[in-house]
Design an enzyme around this catalytic site. Structure first.
Site: not given
Length: 273
Positions: A134, A137
């Site tokens: 995450e 990203h």
């Protein structure tokens, strides 16, 4: 029309950024100076509308892992000539009470883990794999690129409707353009981002002293949980679990080698919970 086309190409060239992890040019129609404040405000609103778990061992674990991954990212960026890259990032890690099996990171470093994903993670090292993914990203500006790609897709639709004068042909264009641009453009673009985040994330977790071998094990559990429910890979925003497991198994050795450059020769215990 020719002037408009040349102007559009010129704008595209100017609206590119360089991904520090891949060295490739990426779309950046919306600058981070505009994107980050909007993301931060949306994050605060989301937290105000949901149940945030605070003060528990699970919530503290999410914060601890996130901070370690963020430090690993900064160490990697500094070592690769990207000092100051994270100056506008405002890291925040929250555990939200929700049975959804998901986690996400907004542009600028605002992260949410749902409690539902912890049942699949099963240990702190797997949480680090999710966190690394995450965080990656955000680091690779995937949100910025998705917004830019969406704008480009809309521009193509508008251009087609302007250029095609015949009503029947225009209707056919609109019908096929939406499907074609999604299946051939948007979905592969999204899967590419997921693969990039997997690769970057497994490096970050290793530098943070979490065993990268656990990333593939996590996705085996994810795959077993969603068996028979996932659409074919070419119709999905994400690679299949099988693809991810294979890629992560191949990347684990390289991630360990990269971590050794930062003095990492052993890893933390799994940290089961």
């Amino acid at each position: 029309m020719k002037k408009a086309i040349f102007l559009s190409i010129f704008i595209l060239i100017l609206s590119c950024a360089t991904n520090p992890f891949t060295g490739k040019k990426t779309l950046a129609f919306v600058p981070n100076s505009q994107l980050f404040p909007t993301a931060f405000a949306q994050y605060d609103q989301f937290l105000s509308e949901n149940s945030v778990e605070k003060g528990t061992s699970r919530a503290e674990m999410i914060k601890r892992v996130g901070e370690r991954i963020a430090v690993a990212a900064e160490r990697w960026l500094d070592a690769n000539g990207q000092q100051g890259y994270l100056k506008d990032y405002k890291w925040e890690y929250n555990l939200v009470v929700d049975e959804t099996v998901n986690a996400w990171c907004m542009p600028g470093g605002k992260i949410v883990f749902y409690t539902g994903i912890l049942d699949v993670a099963q240990n702190e090292t797997a949480v680090a794999a999710i966190m690394g993914h995450e965080v990656s990203h955000a680091l690779a500006n995937h949100g910025q690129q998705r917004m830019s790609a969406g704008m480009l897709q809309q521009l193509g639709a508008v251009g087609g409707n302007i250029l095609i004068k015949d009503d029947q042909s225009r209707a056919a264009f609109n019908q096929y353009y939406g499907v074609g641009s999604t299946v051939l453009g948007v979905l592969p673009f999204s899967r590419k981002h997921e693969n990039e985040a997997d690769k970057i994330g497994i490096y970050l977790m290793a530098i943070a002293r979490y065993n990268p071998d656990e990333a593939a094990e996590l996705w085996k559990r994810m795959g077993a949980r969603s068996s028979g429910q996932a659409p074919p890979e070419f119709l999905s925003t994400h690679p299949s679990s099988e693809t991810r497991v294979k890629n992560l198994q191949e990347e684990a050795a390289r991630a360990k080698e990269e971590a050794r450059k930062f003095g990492v020769t052993s890893y933390r215990p799994l940290g089961k919970f």
